[in-house]
Design a protein around this motif. Structure first.
Motif, PDB file in Angstrom:
ATOM      1  N   MET A  62      47.867  12.348  -5.355  1.00  0.00           N
ATOM      2  CA  MET A  62      46.570  11.676  -5.402  1.00  0.00           C
ATOM      3  C   MET A  62      45.799  12.055  -4.143  1.00  0.00           C
ATOM      4  O   MET A  62      46.382  12.174  -3.060  1.00  0.00           O
ATOM      5  N   GLN A  63      44.509  12.244  -4.283  1.00  0.00           N
ATOM      6  CA  GLN A  63      43.630  12.467  -3.138  1.00  0.00           C
ATOM      7  C   GLN A  63      42.430  11.551  -3.264  1.00  0.00           C
ATOM      8  O   GLN A  63      41.991  11.245  -4.376  1.00  0.00           O
ATOM      9  N   PHE A  64      41.914  11.102  -2.139  1.00  0.00           N
ATOM     10  CA  PHE A  64      40.650  10.372  -2.165  1.00  0.00           C
ATOM     11  C   PHE A  64      39.964  10.505  -0.810  1.00  0.00           C
ATOM     12  O   PHE A  64      40.560  10.961   0.177  1.00  0.00           O
ATOM     13  N   ALA A  65      38.699  10.130  -0.792  1.00  0.00           N
ATOM     14  CA  ALA A  65      37.929  10.075   0.454  1.00  0.00           C
ATOM     15  C   ALA A  65      37.821   8.614   0.872  1.00  0.00           C
ATOM     16  O   ALA A  65      37.615   7.731   0.038  1.00  0.00           O
ATOM     17  N   LEU A  66      37.985   8.379   2.161  1.00  0.00           N
ATOM     18  CA  LEU A  66      37.823   7.037   2.717  1.00  0.00           C
ATOM     19  C   LEU A  66      36.616   7.077   3.637  1.00  0.00           C
ATOM     20  O   LEU A  66      36.630   7.773   4.655  1.00  0.00           O
ATOM     21  N   GLN A  67      35.555   6.340   3.273  1.00  0.00           N
ATOM     22  CA  GLN A  67      34.329   6.419   4.048  1.00  0.00           C
ATOM     23  C   GLN A  67      34.048   5.119   4.781  1.00  0.00           C
ATOM     24  O   GLN A  67      34.284   4.019   4.286  1.00  0.00           O
ATOM     25  N   SER A  68      33.581   5.286   6.017  1.00  0.00           N
ATOM     26  CA  SER A  68      33.203   4.134   6.834  1.00  0.00           C
ATOM     27  C   SER A  68      32.239   4.600   7.891  1.00  0.00           C
ATOM     28  O   SER A  68      32.457   5.625   8.539  1.00  0.00           O
ATOM     29  N   ALA A  69      31.133   3.830   8.061  1.00  0.00           N
ATOM     30  CA  ALA A  69      30.107   4.170   9.059  1.00  0.00           C
ATOM     31  C   ALA A  69      29.682   5.615   8.856  1.00  0.00           C
ATOM     32  O   ALA A  69      29.327   6.017   7.770  1.00  0.00           O
ATOM     33  N   SER A 112      44.859   4.401  11.384  1.00  0.00           N
ATOM     34  CA  SER A 112      44.337   3.574  10.298  1.00  0.00           C
ATOM     35  C   SER A 112      42.834   3.499  10.377  1.00  0.00           C
ATOM     36  O   SER A 112      42.246   3.661  11.456  1.00  0.00           O
ATOM     37  N   MET A 113      42.203   3.269   9.238  1.00  0.00           N
ATOM     38  CA  MET A 113      40.755   3.156   9.175  1.00  0.00           C
ATOM     39  C   MET A 113      40.391   2.240   8.015  1.00  0.00           C
ATOM     40  O   MET A 113      41.009   2.298   6.945  1.00  0.00           O
ATOM     41  N   ILE A 114      39.429   1.362   8.253  1.00  0.00           N
ATOM     42  CA  ILE A 114      38.905   0.506   7.189  1.00  0.00           C
ATOM     43  C   ILE A 114      37.695   1.185   6.566  1.00  0.00           C
ATOM     44  O   ILE A 114      36.813   1.662   7.275  1.00  0.00           O
ATOM     45  N   GLY A 115      37.647   1.228   5.261  1.00  0.00           N
ATOM     46  CA  GLY A 115      36.505   1.843   4.604  1.00  0.00           C
ATOM     47  C   GLY A 115      36.562   1.627   3.100  1.00  0.00           C
ATOM     48  O   GLY A 115      37.362   0.842   2.583  1.00  0.00           O
ATOM     49  N   THR A 116      35.720   2.367   2.403  1.00  0.00           N
ATOM     50  CA  THR A 116      35.652   2.304   0.944  1.00  0.00           C
ATOM     51  C   THR A 116      36.239   3.579   0.359  1.00  0.00           C
ATOM     52  O   THR A 116      35.902   4.680   0.799  1.00  0.00           O
ATOM     53  N   ILE A 117      37.093   3.427  -0.621  1.00  0.00           N
ATOM     54  CA  ILE A 117      37.740   4.572  -1.263  1.00  0.00           C
ATOM     55  C   ILE A 117      36.789   5.171  -2.297  1.00  0.00           C
ATOM     56  O   ILE A 117      36.279   4.468  -3.167  1.00  0.00           O
ATOM     57  N   THR A 118      36.529   6.463  -2.194  1.00  0.00           N
ATOM     58  CA  THR A 118      35.645   7.156  -3.134  1.00  0.00           C
ATOM     59  C   THR A 118      36.290   8.479  -3.529  1.00  0.00           C
ATOM     60  O   THR A 118      37.275   8.918  -2.942  1.00  0.00           O
ATOM     61  N   ALA A 119      35.680   9.135  -4.503  1.00  0.00           N
ATOM     62  CA  ALA A 119      36.054  10.497  -4.904  1.00  0.00           C
ATOM     63  C   ALA A 119      37.556  10.630  -5.149  1.00  0.00           C
ATOM     64  O   ALA A 119      38.209  11.538  -4.641  1.00  0.00           O
TER      65      ALA A 119
END
Length: 652
Positions: A582-589, A566-573
């Motif tokens: 569905m595909q997305f990027a999850l960005q954090s740090a 698991s990872m906490i982040g912001t969903i983009t793209a």
């Protein structure tokens, strides 16, 4: 105080290319020397003189510091050379807005897109461009060092900022009246205090305390660079090597300078004098300024450049007015399209910004930055539709136009790293970014992430440990989090090795290739990188550290990726065109994970409290949301993992 004059703060102002009498447009000329672009309304001859002067200053600084230092930031340095005080007051009107304000002869405005210098060409005096030179030294120092102490940075800038040029030599270390007065009237700081001053220290921020800090920093650098015995032992160089390694600044000083009590006595004696040794540096013959290309600049391009200068000072409304006028005058001007893109990018209107950069590219822009921003936004949630191939083409064009453009190499490294087959290309690009901007720790952290993804644990750890010593507390915290992830990944990898060894035994009745074992958690580096300052401003940096979870001790390890991470982040793209996928990027740090769902409707969606959400958002509504995403690592896929569940941090 120099810090009060330098435009490191962004100050209000507005600007127009002022018409001359009878509405005749003011004439502007551009002279392009090897390392500076001069835009002037004072004629070609003056523009050539200014360009030659700064080329000589650049050589002087390289010889005074070290010929091995990187001198050029990979982005343009544009000098706006105004013909007189009235002209400069129209360019930076805030200094003339109130009676009694200081009227500077020049300002340096550092920025992540273009470094701007605005100055008068008609000034005389002892050190007319002291503030400009001071900030130019900071640019060079920050380009090369990660951990340089504040006192050295300011001492160097003040010592070198008072440079003067003769025909074949330069003179450094000439004190100005303010330093001499402070040194004669104020008791010096203890050296252990001086060495530990940081950007959050009262001695750096409070007006009544900064004067002695600046003056003492100048005096100690002056002493260390001119005293024969200290120079013979290369003590300052030894000190810089130690602190750059991340060692404590006071311990480093003791190791390099010897007894600090004795050094303090020598410094007290040194500052009591009324004259100081000049530091002379031989220079080659000046480059013939007549060899520099020159051209008359059309009004639309002048407006675009001056508008972008406003934008660089965060005067967005003033800049917008001028850039819109540039587009009205010439809608097909690539420079104006790029300027508008930068304005919109700073307003966080990323989709609109990408369209302008794309137009600049379509107009055959010769600016590497246009291609960089076009490519970066195409893969960072800043475009209406992600296009990785187009982004790669744009970024590769950027580095072809300007091979030393470190941000483009860094973005390319992240893009390449999303493909497991291109990790060697990613590594080469990340190493190039670090080489071109060795003082930028974010590029080092990206390199560390790629090395981890390649399974090079020790190399990744060594780089991350250096970043963890950064003066940027947010970045240091991110690096510390990443170090913990390296440890977890290496432990997981070790357990997989043991499991495969057991499976390889003849009595097991089967053999499993190592390449088929479960992938360790080696996320690709983040591609979404806002550029707010060589180096990024904390406000633009991702705030949430990765939360990758290592396997529980004692859990059997199998050759298939069944352990959820698991990872906490912001969903983009977010990509939805292949529904129900569905595909997305999850960005954090410093990390981005590319995640996939075979059927978006089957993803478990939770609220912040961990309960099932009342209503699932549609595919495109995932974009921009902060969430904890659980996933299974994917092998031999174009994405990093398969989504198991999404827990929104703020319920949709």
């Amino acid at each position: 105080m120099l810090a009060c004059l330098a435009v490191v703060l962004f100050i209000a102002g507005s600007l127009w290319s002022s018409p001359a009498p009878a509405d005749k447009p003011e004439s502007w000329v551009e002279v392009a020397s090897p390392h500076f672009n001069v835009l002037s309304n004072d004629g070609e001859k003056t523009a050539r003189r200014i360009a030659q002067q700064f080329e000589q200053i650049r050589i002087l600084y390289s010889r005074a510091l070290s010929q091995n230092l990187r001198l050029d930031p990979g982005i343009p340095i544009v000098i706006i050379a105004a013909k007189n005080e009235k002209s400069l007051s129209q360019i930076i009107p805030e200094y003339w807005a109130q009676k009694g304000n200081t009227h500077p002869a020049g300002l340096f405005v550092p920025n992540s897109e273009t470094n701007y210098i605005a100055l008068r060409t008609d000034v005389e005096g002892e050190f007319p461009y002291l503030t400009v030179y001071h900030e130019y030294v900071h640019l060079i120092v920050n380009l090369n060092f990660q951990h340089i102490p504040v006192w050295v940075n300011e001492g160097y800038a003040t010592f070198l900022g008072s440079a003067t040029l003769q025909y074949k030599s330069g003179r450094l270390g000439q004190p100005n009246a303010s330093e001499l007065y402070v040194l004669s009237q104020t008791k010096l700081l203890p050296l252990d205090v001086l060495f530990r001053v940081g950007h959050d220290s009262p001695y750096y921020n409070e007006a009544e305390k900064t004067n002695v800090f600046y003056a003492e920093s100048w005096a100690l650098i002056h002493y260390l660079m001119t005293d024969a015995s200290r120079q013979k032992g290369k003590q300052l160089s030894k000190y810089l090597a130690l602190v750059e390694n991340g060692d404590d600044p006071v311990d480093s000083a003791k190791a390099a300078f010897g007894d600090l009590g004795q050094l303090k006595k020598e410094l007290d004696s040194y500052v009591s004098r009324t004259t100081y040794t000049m530091f002379a540096v031989a220079l080659p013959d000046p480059v013939d300024s007549n060899s520099f290309p020159a051209r008359t600049v059309p009004p639309a391009e002048v407006d675009a450049t001056l508008g972008e200068f406003d934008v660089s000072r965060r005067q967005l409304e003033a800049g917008k007015t001028k850039i819109e006028e540039a587009l009205r005058l010439n809608p097909n001007l690539a420079a104006a399209q790029e300027s508008m893109g930068l304005l919109l990018f700073l307003e966080d209107k990323r989709v609109e910004a990408q369209k302008y950069f794309s137009r600049a590219v379509a107009l055959d822009s010769k600016s590497a930055l246009a291609y960089y921003y076009d490519g970066m936004l195409l893969v960072s949630g800043g475009a209406a539709e992600e296009d990785v191939d187009e982004a790669q083409t744009a970024l590769e064009k950027a580095v072809a136009l300007k091979p030393e453009l470190a941000p483009a190499w860094d973005a390319l490294a992240s893009l390449y790293a999303s493909d497991p087959a291109a990790l060697n290309k990613a590594l080469n690009a990340a190493e190039r970014a670090v080489k071109d901007m060795p003082g930028e720790p974010r590029y080092r952290l990206n390199l560390a992430v790629i090395l981890l993804r390649m399974g090079k644990f020790d190399d990744s750890r060594a780089i991350a440990q250096g970043v963890a010593k950064s003066a940027d507390r947010l970045l240091a915290s991110q690096a510390a989090q990443f170090l913990a992830q390296i440890d977890r990944a290496q432990q997981f990898d070790s357990r997989n090795e043991k499991a495969v060894d057991n499976l390889d035994r003849p009595e097991s009745g089967r053999r499993v290739k190592r390449a088929e074992t479960a992938e360790i958690d080696r996320p690709a580096p983040v591609m979404k990188r806002r550029t707010g300052g060589p180096s990024d401003s904390p406000a633009d940096a991702p705030r949430d550290p990765p939360a990758a979870t290592a396997p529980t001790e004692g859990t059997p390890v199998t050759p298939t990726p069944t352990h959820p991470y698991s990872m906490i982040g912001t969903i983009t793209a977010v990509t939805c065109q292949d529904a129900p996928q569905m595909q997305f990027a999850l960005q954090s740090a410093g990390i981005v994970m590319h995640l996939h769902a075979a059927d978006a409707a089957k993803i478990e969606i939770k609220s912040e409290a961990g309960k099932s959400a009342a209503a699932k958002p549609s595919c495109l509504q995932f974009a921009g949301k902060k969430a904890r995403v659980s996933y299974l690592l994917a092998s031999q896929k174009p994405w990093d993992g398969e989504i198991v569940s999404i827990e929104f941090q703020n319920a949709p």
